[in-house]
Design an enzyme around this catalytic site. Structure first.
Site, PDB file in Angstrom:
ATOM      1  N   ASN A 140      16.168  31.540  11.830  1.00  0.00           N
ATOM      2  CA  ASN A 140      16.040  32.841  11.167  1.00  0.00           C
ATOM      3  C   ASN A 140      14.719  32.953  10.397  1.00  0.00           C
ATOM      4  OD1 ASN A 140      18.616  33.322  12.128  1.00  0.00           O
ATOM      5  ND2 ASN A 140      19.645  32.952  10.167  1.00  0.00           N
ATOM      6  N   GLU A 169      13.786  23.551  10.533  1.00  0.00           N
ATOM      7  CA  GLU A 169      13.499  24.915  10.091  1.00  0.00           C
ATOM      8  C   GLU A 169      13.058  24.867   8.628  1.00  0.00           C
ATOM      9  OE1 GLU A 169      16.735  27.643  10.743  1.00  0.00           O
ATOM     10  OE2 GLU A 169      15.654  29.321   9.829  1.00  0.00           O
ATOM     11  N   GLU A 211      17.239  34.487  17.926  1.00  0.00           N
ATOM     12  CA  GLU A 211      18.493  35.239  17.723  1.00  0.00           C
ATOM     13  C   GLU A 211      18.241  36.729  17.453  1.00  0.00           C
ATOM     14  OE1 GLU A 211      21.043  33.241  14.858  1.00  0.00           O
ATOM     15  OE2 GLU A 211      21.464  31.644  16.291  1.00  0.00           O
ATOM     16  N   GLU A 267      20.057  25.529  19.797  1.00  0.00           N
ATOM     17  CA  GLU A 267      20.815  25.286  18.555  1.00  0.00           C
ATOM     18  C   GLU A 267      22.249  24.969  18.949  1.00  0.00           C
ATOM     19  OE1 GLU A 267      20.532  27.995  15.237  1.00  0.00           O
ATOM     20  OE2 GLU A 267      18.459  28.512  15.765  1.00  0.00           O
ATOM     21  N   GLN A 303      20.756  20.816  12.718  1.00  0.00           N
ATOM     22  CA  GLN A 303      19.346  20.563  12.663  1.00  0.00           C
ATOM     23  C   GLN A 303      19.102  19.058  12.514  1.00  0.00           C
ATOM     24  OE1 GLN A 303      17.143  23.307  10.210  1.00  0.00           O
ATOM     25  NE2 GLN A 303      18.295  25.092  10.906  1.00  0.00           N
TER      26      GLN A 303
HETATM   27  O1  AHR Z   1      20.545  26.569  12.153  1.00  0.00           O
HETATM   28  C1  AHR Z   1      20.826  27.482  11.138  1.00  0.00           C
HETATM   29  C2  AHR Z   1      20.649  28.928  11.590  1.00  0.00           C
HETATM   30  O2  AHR Z   1      21.610  29.213  12.560  1.00  0.00           O
HETATM   31  C3  AHR Z   1      19.353  29.284  12.247  1.00  0.00           C
HETATM   32  O3  AHR Z   1      18.345  29.613  11.356  1.00  0.00           O
HETATM   33  C4  AHR Z   1      19.720  30.478  13.074  1.00  0.00           C
HETATM   34  O4  AHR Z   1      18.917  30.607  14.222  1.00  0.00           O
HETATM   35  C5  AHR Z   1      21.188  30.277  13.379  1.00  0.00           C
HETATM   36  O5  AHR Z   1      21.930  31.403  13.098  1.00  0.00           O
END
Ligand code: AHR
Length: 509
Positions: free
Chosen positions: A72, A27, A173, A292, A351
């Site tokens: 996000n 991300e 989300e 995730e 991640q």
């Molecule tokens: O992985 C970190 C965050 O966790 C991501 O941006 C979001 O999708 C989730 O809340």
């Protein structure tokens, strides 16, 4: 008598292990991209500015697919600002992480990095601040042939061949109030259906992921899945799941049972999706994109997105430092995912680099493995072919957060050539003996690896990670781990609070 009994039979099959189960996630957040995968001027940077040392660790981790660009972040992303000549791109204020995004890496840079590294990209479109037109345009930019506006822009930007991106997330989300452009289930369901419809008209070969709940704790959980799928059932292939686990107040028993919580979460989402299918009298099965998942000290270490000051230059955000215990839990979460191979073809460890990640870097410095790297890499390497329907008879223990949970968990995979991957967790604080009954085929164990939970990292950094690995991660002498062998039964010894993997063969005679 052994503490647990595990039965393997070559005809008891759960489902094919899709390689995309071992996906991960990059991300535009913190140092995932800048000084993570990308750092021009670093001694290890290639001619495109991407770090070779990081890419090599990604290869060793065994990640075949990477989700991008959020998270996000995607819910306020203007992808058009990050394509074309880099010197003409303008920095953008990302509201999700309150960070100035320099737009030096955009769609082309990421997709070309993934292509060079042999990684399948999973892209997400912005359904927070944007909608149908921008989603269809991005897909056309990525996958379209010459002769239309957005595909021609890609060609003008130097990339003639379409990228052929198969997997697309319809937002991120969207049930979460923290999400930029958050929507209720009806608003999101309608938008996802229209965006998905347009995208499939651009490229009918794509697979679509619709947003499920951000976690099982969301107040709208269940109702969200039902409503969203009532708009999108015939269109989408997968519904997303996200879950992060952490240890609260030293409650190791509950933390070690995170895999049981994940197991129940998957069962509930599958049941919700199947209920929508049943009402529609549909034979189609929606599968899960668990895009995730990880250990993340979200409640105990993270201040929350809205408390972050506005920052620039790749700030250090959610750089969790992991212990052996965290790595045991990651291994056990993989056991759960393998045991749902029939309904979970896609997953992403969230991640990949620096942000709650198995791979860490220092700007200008080295890249190193966190303890969680090891069970992930080993499972990705050994879990091939078909996930068996492993029968585990083990006593339960009571946890304060997840109720009763099994003390021992196991998953097994068998490839066409008979190679076996066997993965076991002992969630108790004592050594356990496990009888492994193998019926219908001969079992041989040839290689073993173990993660134990007994060492906390003192601090952040490569030396500390190496110390944890030295204390917790080991190659096993299979003859020491196997403490007995009789016709059809092999008895194994599992260390306290440990995750163990074996390679071997399970072949019919
Ligand atoms: O992985 C970190 C965050 O966790 C991501 O941006 C979001 O999708 C989730 O809340």
């Amino acid at each position: 008598m052994a503490d647990a009994r595990i039965t393997l039979h070559p005809d008891f099959r759960r489902g094919t292990v899709d390689r995309r189960l071992f996906g991960s996630f990059v991300e535009h957040l913190g140092r995932a991209v800048y000084t993570g995968i990308y750092e021009p001027g670093h001694p290890q940077a290639d001619e495109h500015g991407f770090r070779r040392d990081v890419a090599d660790l990604v290869g060793e981790l065994g990640v075949p697919m990477v989700r991008y660009p959020g998270g996000n972040f995607v819910s306020n992303y203007v992808w058009e600002d990050a394509v074309g000549p880099v010197e003409e791109r303008k920095p953008f204020l990302d509201l999700a992480w309150r960070t100035v995004e320099p737009n030096l890496v955009g769609t082309d840079e990421f997709l070309q990095w993934a292509e060079r590294e042999g990684i399948e990209p999973m892209m997400a479109v912005n359904l927070g601040t944007r909608g149908v037109a921008e989603a269809a345009a991005l897909l056309e930019y990525c996958n379209g042939g010459a002769g239309t506006r957005w595909a021609d822009l890609r060609i003008a930007n130097g990339r003639a061949e379409p990228y052929g991106v198969k997997l697309w997330c319809l937002g991120n989300e969207m049930d979460g109030p923290w999400q930029i452009g958050h929507k209720d289930a009806h608003e999101y369901g309608k938008l996802a259906a229209e965006a998905g419809k347009a995208m499939k008209l651009v490229d009918p070969s794509i697979e679509l992921v619709v947003c499920g709940s951000s976690s099982m704790q969301m107040p709208t959980f269940g109702e969200w899945e039902r409503t969203v799928l009532s708009y999108t059932y015939d269109l989408v292939d997968h519904v997303s799941m996200h879950a992060y686990y952490e240890e609260h107040d030293g409650d190791r028993g509950s933390f070690l049972a995170s895999g049981t919580a994940m197991d129940r979460f998957i069962d509930r989402v599958v049941a919700s999706a199947d209920a929508v299918g049943a009402e529609r009298r549909s034979d189609k099965k929606i599968t899960i994109s668990f895009d995730e998942w990880n250990v993340w000290y979200l409640e105990t270490r993270f201040p929350g997105e809205s408390n972050l000051p506005i920052q620039r230059d790749a700030p250090r955000i959610i750089e969790d430092v992991y212990s052996g215990l965290d790595a045991v839990v990651v291994g056990d979460l993989l056991v759960t995912l393998l045991n749902h191979a029939d309904r979970v073809p896609v997953a992403a460890l969230a991640q990949l680099v620096n942000v709650i990640a198995p791979i860490m870097t220092e700007p200008g410095g080295e890249a190193w493995r966190q303890p969680t790297f090891h069970p992930f890499a080993t499972t990705s390497r050994l879990a091939r072919g078909t996930a068996l329907d492993v029968r585990v008879d083990a006593p339960s223990y009571t946890t304060s957060r997840h109720g009763d949970a099994p003390t021992v968990t196991a998953a097994a995979t068998v490839a066409d050539d008979g190679s076996l991957g066997l993965f076991l967790t002992n969630r108790t604080d004592r050594t356990v003996e496990v009888d492994l009954a193998h019926v219908g085929a001969a079992l041989t164990l040839t290689e073993g690896h173990r993660m134990v939970a007994d060492h906390e990292p003192a601090e952040h950094g490569p030396e500390h990670a190496a110390k944890v690995a030295q204390a917790c991660w080991s190659t096993l002498d299979v003859d020491d781990a196997v403490i007995g062998s009789a016709a059809g039964t092999t008895t194994l010894r599992l260390a306290p609070e440990s995750w163990t993997a074996f390679a071997g063969t399970f072949a019919r005679s």
